[in-house]
Design a protein around this motif. Structure first.
Motif: not given
Lengths: 142, 435
Positions: B223-224, B226-228, B230-231, B234, B236-237
């Motif tokens: 999950x970690x 995938x979230x890294x 995903x951001x 999307x 966010x960076x």
């Protein structure tokens, strides 16, 4: 700027959350239960993002911490957004913030991995709530 | 076999005994031409019949209390013992070769009762037959001579009947001893088997808890990751484009399928580790309609038509999340392995013969399951080759989960399939699932 405290032991997950929320909010981080509790009292954040299971034995310490927060009247008003890697719908777990408010006094659940947009929406929603649901907790007769 | 089952068996045996006595009387009269005391013997048969009818009726309504059942068994044995002595007395006593049938009685009491009481009964029986013999020998009670022995009466002198009596007594005690030894050994084996079975079940449960813990850790890390990713995707960076974006998307999709796999594994190990499951009352129709609503994009993309036949009043008493998962897995399979423009038919009905049983049928017009794979599709991780060809990233755990959910709800599932024509899954839920 509103303050959000993340209590989560996975540093990468924390980083991902910080990337999503960091620009709009002041994000404080804690990696364990005791330190987290201390920071809540010191910092009085506007919202707590709490992991369900953390620590070396993967116990459901998040639940215990949520109860401790609600028991302390000075901080019990703070909304809690709970993060969980365990699918909320597992039989035997089957908890929900609506049905199990007595032993799970949290405001909302978000499943890991989270949808950034859903996280932002949930955080905004909880921060907008003016009246805390937890003044009367523990709820009698439930 | 519990004491209740043994009593049932005992009562059943007594019906045969009644028939047996009648048959013996018939054979004695018409084949061997032996005249017996019919009036008294028929009276005995009537007593046996009335006794067994009463036992049968009482056994139906007696509560399952070990002590009560045990006392009931002892009473029946005493009743039989009394009637046996009655039959023996009116049919020639030790002159009657059927006197050795007393052995059966001893075997039954060894099976039904404790060792001490079984021996006690052997003693009582021998003593009663002995006293009866002595009273007949001393002419205190009349001896009903068996016409089989025309000029010989066993009770005219002391030694003939005493010799038969001693052999009979020895046979009774030896039989009781042997029956008890065998029964004790069998009971011990049965106990060991039950213990072993419990141990195996517990080991399997512990293994599932272990798998659950590991899967949970893996899911946390995935999950970690995938979230890294995903951001980044999307926005966010910093913005990523071209090949970099493509590679991140690949990594993201891969973690996505890994997460589904670990989630299935988590679900499966969780349900296998449960000793019992929390149950609620809810509507089965609502569950199915919610799932179909959730999957509507998938359904319309493939232009699949769904025909539902579910009565409105279908309350079910089960674990909501588990039953939801069960239908979700079966309906997703029926969509994924269906042809473009195919059909799904889902029917739930009560079985007419059992009010508490639901019969569920999920039929599709999809690719079907090859014959050689039918028996294996409920095994963990197993996927038929034609399923892999059509969908690469399945986990092979969906149907295992379905089977486990049914198992914990006392249900069963079976499948019929024709290659390239479609598959039908049949589910039967048993009494415990419904209130």
């Amino acid at each position: 700027m509103k303050k959000i405290l993340i209590i989560e032991d996975d540093i990468d997950m924390v980083e991902a959350i910080k990337v999503v929320l960091g620009e709009k909010y002041k994000v404080i981080v804690s990696f364990d239960e005791e330190d987290g509790y201390k920071k809540i009292i010191e910092e009085k954040p506007d919202l707590i993002i709490l992991d369900v299971m953390f620590g070396p034995e993967n116990k459901t310490k998040g639940f215990d911490l949520a109860i401790r927060i609600r028991q302390n009247k000075e901080i019990s008003y703070i909304p809690i957004l709970m993060l969980t890697a365990v699918n909320i719908k597992y039989p035997g777990f089957g908890f929900s913030p609506e049905k199990d408010r007595e032993f799970l006094p949290v405001d909302k659940f978000i499943e890991k991995p989270f949808e950034p947009k859903e996280l932002i929406k949930s955080v905004e929603g909880l921060l907008e709530e003016r009246v805390s649901k937890w003044k009367e907790w523990p709820f009698k007769g439930e | 076999m519990g004491i209740k089952d043994r009593i049932n068996w005992f009562i059943k045996l007594r019906w045969y005994a009644i028939l047996g006595v009648l048959l013996i009387l018939f054979v004695s009269e018409f084949i061997f031409e032996i005249t017996l005391e019919y009036r008294n013997l028929f009276f005995g048969i009537i007593l046996l019949l009335i006794g067994n009818i009463s036992f049968y009726l009482y056994n139906k309504r007696i509560e399952k209390n070990e002590n009560k059942l045990y006392r009931f068994a002892i009473f029946q044995i005493l009743y039989d013992l009394f009637l046996l002595i009655y039959f023996i007395h009116f049919s020639g006593n030790l002159e009657n070769p059927f006197v050795f049938f007393l052995i059966f009685h001893m075997v039954i009491s060894s099976i039904l009762l404790s060792n001490r009481i079984a021996f006690f009964f052997s003693g009582i029986m021998s003593l009663t037959v002995g006293i009866l013999g002595l009273l007949e020998y001393l002419k205190i009670l009349p001896h009903h001579h068996l016409s089989l022995y025309k000029n010989f009466c066993l009770f005219n002198s002391f030694s003939p009947w005493v010799s038969v009596y001693i052999v009979l007594t020895l046979t009774l005690f030896i039989t009781t001893y042997m029956a008890i030894s065998i029964i004790n050994e069998l009971r011990e084996k049965e106990k060991n088997l039950i213990q072993l079975n419990e141990l195996l079940y517990e080991q399997d449960r512990l293994k599932s808890i272990y798998v659950f813990t590991i899967s949970h850790d893996i899911q946390g890390s995935l999950s970690a990751i995938q979230n890294c990713l995903r951001v980044i995707l999307d926005g966010f960076t910093e913005e990523v484009k071209g090949k970099v974006r493509e590679m991140i998307e690949r990594a993201y999709n891969k973690t996505n399928s890994l997460i589904s796999f670990v989630k299935d594994l988590l679900f499966l190990s969780k349900i296998k580790s449960l000793k019992e499951i929390k149950k609620d009352k809810f509507s089965l129709k609502e569950v199915v309609l919610n799932i179909i609503d959730e999957l509507k994009t998938k359904i319309s993309e493939k232009k699949i038509s769904i025909d539902l036949k579910i009565p409105d009043d279908m309350p079910i008493f089960a674990n909501y999340d588990a039953i939801r998962e069960l239908f979700f897995n079966l309906i997703v399979n029926a969509i994924d392995y269906n042809t473009w423009g195919g059909k799904i038919f889902l029917e739930i009905k009560k079985r007419p013969e059992f009010e508490e049983c639901y019969h569920i049928k999920i039929e599709d017009t999809g690719i079907g399951i090859p014959n050689e794979d039918i028996d294996k599709i409920f095994n963990d991780f197993y996927r038929a080759q034609n399923a892999i060809d059509i969908k690469r990233d399945g986990t092979g755990l969906g149907l295992s989960i379905v089977k486990e959910i049914l198992k914990i709800h006392n249900g069963d599932i079976w499948v019929e399939s024709q290659l390239s024509k479609g598959t039908s899954f049949f589910l039967l839920s048993q009494v415990n699932i419904i209130v």
